[in-house]
Design a protein around this motif. Structure first.
Motif, PDB file in Angstrom:
ATOM      1  N   ASP A 126       0.831  -1.198   0.000  1.00 49.50           N
ATOM      2  CA  ASP A 126       0.000   0.000   0.000  1.00 49.50           C
ATOM      3  C   ASP A 126       0.867   1.249   0.000  1.00 49.50           C
ATOM      4  O   ASP A 126       2.076   1.192  -0.187  1.00 49.50           O
ATOM      5  CB  ASP A 126      -0.922   0.008   1.230  1.00 49.50           C
ATOM      6  CG  ASP A 126      -1.919  -1.132   1.200  1.00 49.50           C
ATOM      7  OD1 ASP A 126      -2.301  -1.534   0.097  1.00 49.50           O
ATOM      8  OD2 ASP A 126      -2.306  -1.603   2.278  1.00 49.50           O
ATOM      9  N   ILE A 127       0.212   2.391   0.262  1.00 51.57           N
ATOM     10  CA  ILE A 127       0.942   3.635   0.452  1.00 51.57           C
ATOM     11  C   ILE A 127       0.873   4.016   1.920  1.00 51.57           C
ATOM     12  O   ILE A 127       0.124   3.431   2.693  1.00 51.57           O
ATOM     13  CB  ILE A 127       0.352   4.781  -0.403  1.00 51.57           C
ATOM     14  CG1 ILE A 127      -1.060   5.143   0.112  1.00 51.57           C
ATOM     15  CG2 ILE A 127       0.331   4.427  -1.856  1.00 51.57           C
ATOM     16  CD1 ILE A 127      -1.543   6.500  -0.315  1.00 51.57           C
ATOM     17  N   SER A 128       1.652   4.994   2.315  1.00 49.59           N
ATOM     18  CA  SER A 128       1.549   5.547   3.654  1.00 49.59           C
ATOM     19  C   SER A 128       0.408   6.553   3.667  1.00 49.59           C
ATOM     20  O   SER A 128       0.502   7.632   3.089  1.00 49.59           O
ATOM     21  CB  SER A 128       2.867   6.241   4.047  1.00 49.59           C
ATOM     22  OG  SER A 128       2.744   6.838   5.316  1.00 49.59           O
ATOM     23  N   TYR A 129      -0.709   6.173   4.287  1.00 49.13           N
ATOM     24  CA  TYR A 129      -1.906   7.007   4.239  1.00 49.13           C
ATOM     25  C   TYR A 129      -1.692   8.364   4.908  1.00 49.13           C
ATOM     26  O   TYR A 129      -2.310   9.363   4.532  1.00 49.13           O
ATOM     27  CB  TYR A 129      -3.083   6.274   4.879  1.00 49.13           C
ATOM     28  CG  TYR A 129      -3.457   5.010   4.147  1.00 49.13           C
ATOM     29  CD1 TYR A 129      -4.099   5.067   2.913  1.00 49.13           C
ATOM     30  CD2 TYR A 129      -3.131   3.756   4.666  1.00 49.13           C
ATOM     31  CE1 TYR A 129      -4.425   3.918   2.219  1.00 49.13           C
ATOM     32  CE2 TYR A 129      -3.452   2.604   3.981  1.00 49.13           C
ATOM     33  CZ  TYR A 129      -4.102   2.690   2.757  1.00 49.13           C
ATOM     34  OH  TYR A 129      -4.408   1.550   2.078  1.00 49.13           O
ATOM     35  N   GLU A 130      -0.809   8.401   5.889  1.00 46.47           N
ATOM     36  CA  GLU A 130      -0.553   9.662   6.579  1.00 46.47           C
ATOM     37  C   GLU A 130       0.121  10.680   5.677  1.00 46.47           C
ATOM     38  O   GLU A 130       0.065  11.887   5.939  1.00 46.47           O
ATOM     39  CB  GLU A 130       0.313   9.418   7.827  1.00 46.47           C
ATOM     40  CG  GLU A 130      -0.408   8.635   8.926  1.00 46.47           C
ATOM     41  CD  GLU A 130       0.448   8.496  10.166  1.00 46.47           C
ATOM     42  OE1 GLU A 130       1.606   9.000  10.139  1.00 46.47           O
ATOM     43  OE2 GLU A 130      -0.007   7.900  11.152  1.00 46.47           O
ATOM     44  N   GLN A 131       0.762  10.216   4.619  1.00 48.45           N
ATOM     45  CA  GLN A 131       1.468  11.117   3.717  1.00 48.45           C
ATOM     46  C   GLN A 131       0.568  11.682   2.614  1.00 48.45           C
ATOM     47  O   GLN A 131       0.971  12.585   1.889  1.00 48.45           O
ATOM     48  CB  GLN A 131       2.658  10.381   3.068  1.00 48.45           C
ATOM     49  CG  GLN A 131       3.663   9.827   4.058  1.00 48.45           C
ATOM     50  CD  GLN A 131       4.272  10.916   4.934  1.00 48.45           C
ATOM     51  OE1 GLN A 131       4.671  11.975   4.450  1.00 48.45           O
ATOM     52  NE2 GLN A 131       4.329  10.657   6.231  1.00 48.45           N
ATOM     53  N   PHE A 132      -0.629  11.152   2.500  1.00 47.72           N
ATOM     54  CA  PHE A 132      -1.518  11.617   1.444  1.00 47.72           C
ATOM     55  C   PHE A 132      -2.135  12.970   1.818  1.00 47.72           C
ATOM     56  O   PHE A 132      -2.626  13.134   2.944  1.00 47.72           O
ATOM     57  CB  PHE A 132      -2.636  10.603   1.196  1.00 47.72           C
ATOM     58  CG  PHE A 132      -3.567  11.001   0.080  1.00 47.72           C
ATOM     59  CD1 PHE A 132      -3.131  10.976  -1.240  1.00 47.72           C
ATOM     60  CD2 PHE A 132      -4.855  11.436   0.344  1.00 47.72           C
ATOM     61  CE1 PHE A 132      -3.964  11.353  -2.271  1.00 47.72           C
ATOM     62  CE2 PHE A 132      -5.705  11.812  -0.683  1.00 47.72           C
ATOM     63  CZ  PHE A 132      -5.259  11.774  -1.995  1.00 47.72           C
ATOM     64  N   PRO A 133      -2.114  13.962   0.904  1.00 46.13           N
ATOM     65  CA  PRO A 133      -2.652  15.302   1.218  1.00 46.13           C
ATOM     66  C   PRO A 133      -4.181  15.305   1.191  1.00 46.13           C
ATOM     67  O   PRO A 133      -4.812  15.824   0.264  1.00 46.13           O
ATOM     68  CB  PRO A 133      -2.054  16.157   0.092  1.00 46.13           C
ATOM     69  CG  PRO A 133      -1.908  15.225  -1.065  1.00 46.13           C
ATOM     70  CD  PRO A 133      -1.566  13.891  -0.466  1.00 46.13           C
ATOM     71  N   LEU A 134      -4.769  14.705   2.220  1.00 49.51           N
ATOM     72  CA  LEU A 134      -6.214  14.520   2.251  1.00 49.51           C
ATOM     73  C   LEU A 134      -6.974  15.841   2.207  1.00 49.51           C
ATOM     74  O   LEU A 134      -7.994  15.962   1.511  1.00 49.51           O
ATOM     75  CB  LEU A 134      -6.609  13.731   3.496  1.00 49.51           C
ATOM     76  CG  LEU A 134      -8.074  13.310   3.609  1.00 49.51           C
ATOM     77  CD1 LEU A 134      -8.489  12.463   2.412  1.00 49.51           C
ATOM     78  CD2 LEU A 134      -8.315  12.550   4.906  1.00 49.51           C
ATOM     79  N   SER A 135      -6.475  16.834   2.942  1.00 45.74           N
ATOM     80  CA  SER A 135      -7.176  18.124   2.976  1.00 45.74           C
ATOM     81  C   SER A 135      -7.174  18.787   1.594  1.00 45.74           C
ATOM     82  O   SER A 135      -8.164  19.397   1.180  1.00 45.74           O
ATOM     83  CB  SER A 135      -6.541  19.060   4.010  1.00 45.74           C
ATOM     84  OG  SER A 135      -5.171  19.285   3.705  1.00 45.74           O
ATOM     85  N   LEU A 136      -6.065  18.652   0.867  1.00 47.00           N
ATOM     86  CA  LEU A 136      -5.970  19.227  -0.474  1.00 47.00           C
ATOM     87  C   LEU A 136      -6.901  18.489  -1.442  1.00 47.00           C
ATOM     88  O   LEU A 136      -7.585  19.116  -2.271  1.00 47.00           O
ATOM     89  CB  LEU A 136      -4.525  19.149  -0.969  1.00 47.00           C
ATOM     90  CG  LEU A 136      -4.211  19.836  -2.305  1.00 47.00           C
ATOM     91  CD1 LEU A 136      -4.566  21.314  -2.251  1.00 47.00           C
ATOM     92  CD2 LEU A 136      -2.738  19.659  -2.654  1.00 47.00           C
ATOM     93  N   TRP A 137      -6.948  17.167  -1.314  1.00 47.00           N
ATOM     94  CA  TRP A 137      -7.845  16.378  -2.160  1.00 47.00           C
ATOM     95  C   TRP A 137      -9.310  16.724  -1.869  1.00 47.00           C
ATOM     96  O   TRP A 137     -10.125  16.830  -2.788  1.00 47.00           O
ATOM     97  CB  TRP A 137      -7.581  14.897  -1.935  1.00 47.00           C
ATOM     98  CG  TRP A 137      -8.460  13.955  -2.706  1.00 47.00           C
ATOM     99  CD1 TRP A 137      -9.328  13.037  -2.210  1.00 47.00           C
ATOM    100  CD2 TRP A 137      -8.544  13.821  -4.132  1.00 47.00           C
ATOM    101  NE1 TRP A 137      -9.952  12.357  -3.215  1.00 47.00           N
ATOM    102  CE2 TRP A 137      -9.488  12.805  -4.414  1.00 47.00           C
ATOM    103  CE3 TRP A 137      -7.914  14.460  -5.208  1.00 47.00           C
ATOM    104  CZ2 TRP A 137      -9.830  12.422  -5.705  1.00 47.00           C
ATOM    105  CZ3 TRP A 137      -8.250  14.080  -6.500  1.00 47.00           C
ATOM    106  CH2 TRP A 137      -9.199  13.078  -6.746  1.00 47.00           C
ATOM    107  N   ALA A 138      -9.628  16.940  -0.582  1.00 48.95           N
ATOM    108  CA  ALA A 138     -10.994  17.328  -0.211  1.00 48.95           C
ATOM    109  C   ALA A 138     -11.349  18.688  -0.803  1.00 48.95           C
ATOM    110  O   ALA A 138     -12.475  18.916  -1.260  1.00 48.95           O
ATOM    111  CB  ALA A 138     -11.132  17.347   1.311  1.00 48.95           C
TER     112      ALA A 138
END
Length: 464
Positions: free
Chosen positions: A110-122
Motif C-alpha cells: 500500500d501507500i503511507s496514508y498519513e502522507q496523502f494530502p487529504l485536505s488538499l484532495w478534499a
C-alpha cells in the motif's frame, strides 16, 4: 498413487494447490486414517513437479495436523473429524481476512496514508462539485472524460517522455478491468505470456476468461525473446521499470530485443505495466518501452491507486492506433467504469500541479524510508544470517535467509509471532527451489516501532 490435475490450480502456486487437494481428500475420507502417502520423490515424479513442491505441501499438512511423519517409514494420514476440519478452514479464512490481529504486515504493498494530502484532495473535490454542478450527472464518454485524458497525456509527456494523443487513452476502474478489456479486444487467437516469477493477478484474469497463457522464465534482465519463441506467445506482459517481486530493471538491450520480437508479426503485442515508475531514488527514470516503440505494438498501462490512494480506482492504458480503432469499433458500447466526479477531480488535481507536487514529496519520503529500513535490518542480528537484495526503487526489498526452515515453515513461524509475509517462491509457477528462504519485505505502510518489533521477532525465529 494420488493424482491431481495441476493445470486447474488457478492463482494458487503448485504447492498450495497440492496441499489443498490432499487436505480435501483427507477431510472427505478419500484418503483414510493411517493410509500411507507416496514419498516426496515418488509423488513429484508422478505429478511432474519438483520434490520441493511436494515437500512444501507435506510440511503445511504436517503443521496443521492432517498428516504425521514416521521416521524411516514415511507420511501417514491422521484422523480428522469434519467438524475440526471445518473449524480449521474457518480459522484460516478468518486469518486471511482479519489482518489487524497481526502487528506487522509485510505483504501489503500500500501507500503511507498519513502522507496523502487529504485536505488538499478534499478541497479539489469541493471545487469540482461547485465548478461542474449538473455536468457531473451527464453520461461519460466510454473511454473517459476528455479533460482527464488531456491531463494524463501532458503528465506522461513531462514525466515519462511519451508523446501520446489523449484520443488513445482509455480510463478504467483498476488495472484488472483494463486487462479484461484487452483480453476481449485480442479475441481467442492470443496466447499470453506471464513473467515467472511475476504478478499473480494477471493469471487470475486470464483464467477467468479461459484464455491460454504460458509462464515465461526471467533472468537477471527480465524475459528474453528466445522463451517467447519457444512457447508461441504473442502477447507478453512485462514490468520493465521495476519488476515485482524480484525488483530488477530491464536494461535497454533487453527492451530492444523484445521490441524486435514484437515487430516480427502483426498480432504480437507487449503490455507494459509501469505501476510504480514514480518511485526511483538514484538514477534517472528509464524511458518507457512505449516511447521506444516505432512499430506501435506496445500497450502502456498505469494506475493512480499506487501513487494516490487504493480506494481511488482510476487506471488508464494507452493503446496504439490500430488497437484504438478496434476498441472503438468493438467495445464502445461499454460505459466508462469511473465516476465523472472522480475523473473531473483527478483532472483538476493534475492540472493545478498538485499531483506532481505530491509525487515529489512521496518520492523523497520513500527514499528516506528505504534507507532507514535497510539500515535497521543491516544493523540487526538478522544480518548474521541474511542477505539483502534491493534496487533503489519501489517500497520493498528481498531478504535471503540462511536457514534450514522451508518456506512454509517460515510463513507459519512468522504468523505465530504476529507477522505476515510472503516468500519469493510463492510467485513462481514451477521450480520453487530456485530462491528458497527468500522473503519479500514490503515496508510502505509500516510504522518504525512495528518494524523494530518485527525485526526482533524475526531474530527469535532465525537465530535460535
Amino acid at each position: 498413487m494420488v493424482t491431481y490435475d495441476l493445470t486447474k490450480r488457478g492463482h494458487l502456486s503448485l504447492y498450495e494447490y497440492l496441499y489443498q487437494k490432499i487436505k480435501d481428500d483427507i477431510i472427505l475420507g478419500n484418503l483414510e486414517r493411517n493410509e500411507k502417502l507416496p514419498s516426496k520423490r515418488a509423488l513429484s515424479e508422478h505429478l511432474k513437479v519438483s520434490v520441493k513442491t511436494v515437500e512444501n505441501a507435506y510440511a503445511q499438512l504436517l503443521a496443521e495436523g492432517y498428516i504425521r511423519s514416521m521416521e524411516k517409514k514415511g507420511y501417514y494420514v491422521n484422523q480428522v473429524s469434519q467438524t475440526n476440519a471445518i473449524s480449521t478452514t474457518l480459522s484460516e479464512s478468518t486469518f486471511k481476512q482479519n489482518k489487524e490481529e497481526y502487528f506487522a504486515d509485510f505483504t501489503a504493498n500500500d501507500i503511507s496514508y498519513e502522507q496523502f494530502p487529504l485536505s488538499l484532495w478534499a478541497k479539489v473535490m469541493r471545487e469540482t462539485l461547485s465548478d461542474y454542478d449538473t455536468t457531473l450527472l451527464n453520461t461519460r464518454p466510454f473511454y473517459g472524460i476528455e479533460k482527464l485524458r488531456i491531463e494524463i497525456a501532458k503528465y506522461l509527456y513531462r514525466f515519462r517522455g511519451m508523446d501520446v494523443s489523449p484520443e488513445h487513452i482509455v480510463i478504467g476502474s483498476g488495472t484488472e478491468y483494463l486487462y479484461s478489456c484487452l483480453v476481449q479486444l485480442f479475441g481467442d487467437k492470443a496466447v499470453y505470456g506471464v513473467e515467472n516469477p511475476g504478478y499473480h493477478h494477471i493469471v487470475h484474469i486470464y483464467n477467468g476468461h479461459r484464455v491460454p497463457w504460458e509462464y515465461i522464465d526471467i533472468d537477471q534482465f527480465g524475459p528474453c525473446a528466445e522463451n517467447l519463441y519457444q512457447k508461441s506467445v504473442n502477447v507478453i506482459h512485462v514490468s520493465p521499470t521495476h519488476h515485482y517481486p524480484v525488483g530488477i530493471v530491464m536494461p535497454l538491450e533487453r527492451r530492444q530485443e523484445l521490441l524486435k520480437w514484437v515487430a516480427e508479426e502483426t498480432e504480437r503485442y507487449i503490455i507494459e505495466d509501469d505501476y510504480d515508475c514514480e518511485f526511483r531514488y538514484s538514477d534517472k527514470p528509464y524511458p518507457t518501452m512505449q516511447s521506444l516503440d516505432c512499430n506501435h505494438r506496445v500497450i502502456y498501462i498505469n494506475t493512480f491507486s499506487k501513487t494516490m490512494i487504493p480506494s481511488l480506482r482510476v487506471s488508464y492504458m494507452v493503446l496504439p492506433e490500430k488497437l484504438m480503432e478496434r476498441y472503438i469499433s468493438t467495445m464502445s458500447f461499454y460505459s466508462c467504469t469511473v465516476s465523472g466526479f472522480e475523473q473531473y477531480a483527478l483532472a483538476s488535481f493534475l492540472e493545478k500541479g498538485y499531483f506532481e507536487r505530491h509525487i515529489r514529496r512521496m518520492t523523497k519520503y520513500y527514499e528516506n524510508q528505504h534507507k532507514k529500513v535497510l539500515e535497521m535490518f543491516r544493523k540487526s542480528a538478522l544480518s548474521k544470517v541474511s542477505s539483502i537484495y534491493e534496487y533503489p526503487a519501489g517500497t520493498y526489498f528481498l531478504l535471503k535467509i540462511d536457514t534450514n526452515l522451508s518456506d512454509v515453515e517460515i510463513k507459519w513461524s512468522a504468523k505465530e509471532h504476529g507477522i505476515l509475509l510472503n516468500c519469493l517462491s510463492e510467485y513462481y509457477y514451477d521450480n520453487q527451489q530456485k530462491y528458497p528462504a527468500t522473503v519479500i519485505i514490503n515496508y510502505s505502510n509500516i510504522e518504525e516501532k512495528e518494524l523494530e518489533r518485527a525485526i526482533a521477532e524475526l531474530e527469535k525465529i532465525f537465530l535460535i
